[in-house]
Write an enzyme that holds these catalytic residues in place. Structure first.
Site, PDB file in Angstrom:
ATOM      1  N   HIS A 255      -1.863 -12.730  -2.357  1.00 19.30           N
ATOM      2  CA  HIS A 255      -2.891 -13.402  -1.575  1.00 19.30           C
ATOM      3  C   HIS A 255      -2.492 -14.817  -1.170  1.00 19.30           C
ATOM      4  O   HIS A 255      -3.303 -15.546  -0.598  1.00 19.30           O
ATOM      5  CB  HIS A 255      -4.214 -13.404  -2.341  1.00 19.30           C
TER       6      HIS A 255
ATOM      7  N   HIS B  26       0.811  -1.209   0.000  1.00 25.82           N
ATOM      8  CA  HIS B  26       0.000   0.000   0.000  1.00 25.82           C
ATOM      9  C   HIS B  26       0.848   1.266   0.000  1.00 25.82           C
ATOM     10  O   HIS B  26       0.361   2.331  -0.391  1.00 25.82           O
ATOM     11  CB  HIS B  26      -0.957  -0.017   1.191  1.00 25.82           C
TER      12      HIS B  26
END
Length: 749
Positions: free
Chosen positions: A270, A108
């Protein structure tokens, strides 16, 4: 990384609403109003004043590269590895490992990068400041950064927050069994927040940024205010994997990722960790910037249960994708294709997906209770990789070829966390991979002897005697160097890519004229290089800049000043094979006020686009002003248009632009024939004397710009104007020369 959900929209909006802080709301009403509030159409010059160098507590002489190069990087890595598995009571680690949290933090920090203006990314460490530190998508990353504080405190100035935020995620992957391809330091810290256009919305998690065709407005990349990428539940919360794929493709593409890199990043990212949605978002308090002072920079205080550990609320989604959340595996892709997925809701009310097969309900370990097991989960955006035909083909290939997947993810991850750093010459540290990648805009090394002062003088003479005009030489040098963006350090004169596709064909560069200039300069280059017996050479990249310098010296001499424009050789010539055409297309100037060029497809005005261009070039208000004035009298407009050429001696470097612009003998009117053009008439005779654009006239209309223009229009400003123009010119010409510091001009008047 998709970590946000629609059910929390109201909670996050409420969390930052002044209505829950009555005194604060009243204080906001009583705040003094800014000039921009009273006159919203006035030109905003603030982008040219940020950041302020005096904000840096390290001082102007601080050299981060020297500090980082003295760092024991291996010791930092070992400390990070120890931190990963040292769970803290105040924020317990999922599965006893903070690795996945740090990966999300790094992702992020870097994932805000966008291709159209080069803004965003990890450089500067802006995740520490508003608005990023309080974006809904960054919920609970305040805890990740606080976990890193003891390491930052230990190593101090030798490693920036910007580097540490990225390194932590890289080390996390390595510690959990994934082999990355390396890490480069060199990201310097910012010390204040900067204003960036993150979108037009007035509320978090709104999306009002699409044009009439449903495409994101440029330069934006994220689809929703406050998210890094897309809504993980699907566009506008609708769980449609194919519609989600369209949004993913658009937003990842605007962050410099192709389809293969996108699949690799999602499937690889993920493979680690879990989402957090133990309960509804109504239990969450304000984000860090709105939280009480006693929270000391923490936000999203959770009143559900213990407020941490098994009771954590971050996205509202809940669960892990794989059976090995803290170990690298290919289980994400295996689960994605091996199961049929059915829609369900998390405890927090978010839409997610679980296997149709009930036997899968105990595959995944619980993050805190070893006696509990769970089904794996997928998000709508995960299923996009299964149902979108292009993504699915890539994902299946990765599933069938694990080593290819590992390599693709390693490369995509490295690109993600380094994309905003610019060329490899800015990379620091022992972990930098040796391979040059095309997205780094590589240039060849200097493997020859550089020209000396005598050579430079002789070459300038040949250039000036070649038949090329001052205008042509200045325009070519400017076109080459002014592609530089100080946001992501791309572009610039090094590489001479102005002779390659796509730059050679850009309308702003006057392609036919450019081809003629380049042909002449290449002839001079070849003749010089072929005549050398000692391996000495000059690159075309250097010769283009030298040509502009020579023309300026000649133009200043015509004004009565003998000058030497500083020049440092060392640029090299890239090849077409080193140049990703599509990647460079985003550098095309759709407006360049310095050349009085403006494409009407822009959604900002010409003066606003001038400020944007100057901001990308890292220019100050005076530097922008003096460059425009100089470029006009040098007759350097695109297409040889005469707008703003307020002089009867074009090609002479003087302050005529400012003198004539500010003269009260001229009355300006909008042209009745050409939109966006203004006509200047002599007040006494009514005779048409000048034509101009709004870029030209803004220097007389805007009060702050007029003040600077006046400084260059006074009788005693002639020499200062030339001095300042040369210094600003050299700053642009050397903007991408990270190996040197720009020298100032020396004028002998």
């Amino acid at each position: 990384m998709f970590k946000r959900t629609i059910p929390l929209f109201a909670a996050f909006t409420l969390a930052i609403s002044p209505s829950i802080f009555p005194n604060y709301a009243h204080a906001q009403e009583d705040k003094p109003k800014t000039n921009q509030y009273w006159w919203p159409k006035m030109l905003d010059l603030s982008p040219l004043r940020q950041p302020n160098a005096t904000s840096n507590p390290m001082g102007e002489k601080f050299n981060y590269a020297e500090e980082f190069n003295s760092l024991d990087l291996n010791a930092v890595i070992e400390d990070l590895k120890k931190l990963m598995t040292t769970s803290q009571d105040w924020w317990p680690a999922d599965y006893g490992n903070y690795g996945p949290l740090f990966i999300r933090m790094s992702w992020h920090a870097a994932g805000t990068y966008r291709i159209y203006d080069g803004r965003g990314g990890a450089n500067g460490g802006f995740q520490r400041f508003a608005p990023q530190n309080s974006w809904p998508d960054n919920a609970n990353l305040d805890k990740a950064r606080r976990l890193l504080w003891p390491i930052k405190q230990k190593y101090g100035r030798k490693i920036s927050w910007a580097d540490l935020l990225v390194l932590a995620g890289n080390v996390a992957m390595e510690s959990m069994g994934f082999k990355t391809i390396g890490f480069a330091g060199g990201r310097e810290d910012a010390w204040e927040a900067i204003n960036i256009n993150w979108g037009p919305e007035g509320k978090w998690l709104e999306s009002k940024r699409q044009d009439k065709d449903g495409k994101l407005e440029k330069p934006l990349a994220a689809t929703v205010m406050g998210l890094i990428y897309v809504n993980p539940e699907g566009p506008n919360g609708v769980p449609d994997p194919l519609a989600a794929a369209e949004k993913i493709r658009e937003t990842f593409g605007r962050m410099a990722m192709n389809d293969e890199e996108t699949v690799a990043l999602i499937a690889g990212g993920h493979a680690f960790g879990k989402t957090h949605g133990a309960a509804s978002g109504k239990y969450l308090g304000p984000a860090p910037e709105a939280a009480g002072i006693e929270e000391q920079g923490f936000g999203w205080k959770n009143s559900y249960g213990s407020g941490k550990g098994k009771d954590t609320i971050t996205s509202g989604l809940e669960g892990a994708w794989t059976v090995t959340p803290t170990h690298w595996s290919h289980n994400y892709l295996q689960n994605l294709f091996n199961f049929n997925w059915v829609k369900t809701k998390s405890p927090g009310g978010a839409i997610q997906w679980v296997p149709e097969n009930s036997n899968a309900s105990s595959m995944v370990p619980d993050a805190f209770d070893p006696s509990k097991r769970h089904a794996p989960v997928m998000l709508t955006t995960d299923l996009a990789l299964k149902f979108d035909p292009v993504y699915s083909k890539i994902a299946k290939r990765f599933l069938d070829n694990p080593k290819e997947f590992d390599d693709a993810f390693a490369r995509a991850w490295f690109k993600l966390i380094h994309r905003d750093m610019g060329p490899r010459s800015r990379y620091l540290g022992s972990l930098v991979p040796k391979e040059a990648m095309i997205w780094q805009d590589p240039v060849p090394p200097v493997d020859y002897k550089l020209v000396d002062a005598n050579d430079i003088a002789n070459l300038k003479g040949k250039i000036l005697n070649s038949g090329l005009t001052t205008s042509e030489l200045v325009k070519t040098a400017w076109a080459s160097a002014s592609t530089f963006r100080g946001t992501d350090m791309r572009g610039g004169a090094n590489g001479a890519r102005i002779r390659l596709a796509p730059q050679k064909d850009w309308p702003a560069n006057d392609p036919q004229e450019l081809a003629k200039v380049l042909k002449t300069l290449e002839s001079i280059q070849n003749n010089f290089n072929n005549a050398q017996a000692d391996g000495k050479k000059i690159s075309l990249a250097d010769l283009i800049v030298l040509g502009g310098n020579a023309a300026i010296e000649q133009a200043a001499k015509q004004a009565g000043y003998d000058i030497i424009v500083p020049f440092t050789p060392g640029r090299t010539d890239a090849t077409q094979g080193m140049t990703d055409v599509k990647s460079f297309e985003v550098l095309e100037p759709k407006a360049d006020g310095f050349r009085n060029y403006f494409d009407k497809s822009n959604n900002m005005s010409p003066p606003e686009m001038l400020v944007e261009k100057a901001s990308l070039l890292k220019l100050s208000v005076p530097e922008m002003t003096v460059l425009v004035g100089g470029m006009r009298v040098l007759n350097a407009n695109t297409g040889q248009n005469q707008y703003g050429v307020f002089t009867d001696k074009p090609g002479t470097l003087n302050n005529d632009f400012f003198i004539n612009l500010l003269s009260m003998s001229t009355e300006w009117k909008k042209s009745s024939e050409t939109e966006g053009i203004y006509e200047g008439y002599e007040r006494k005779t009514g005779k048409l004397k000048w034509k101009a654009t709004s870029v030209d006239l803004i220097f007389g209309a805007n009060s702050e710009l007029r003040a600077v223009a006046e400084a260059y229009a006074t009788d005693d400003a002639k020499e200062k104007f030339i001095q300042d123009f040369i210094n600003a010119w050299v700053k642009v010409m050397t903007a991408d020369r990270f190996d040197i510091k720009a020298a100032n001009a020396n004028i002998n008047s």
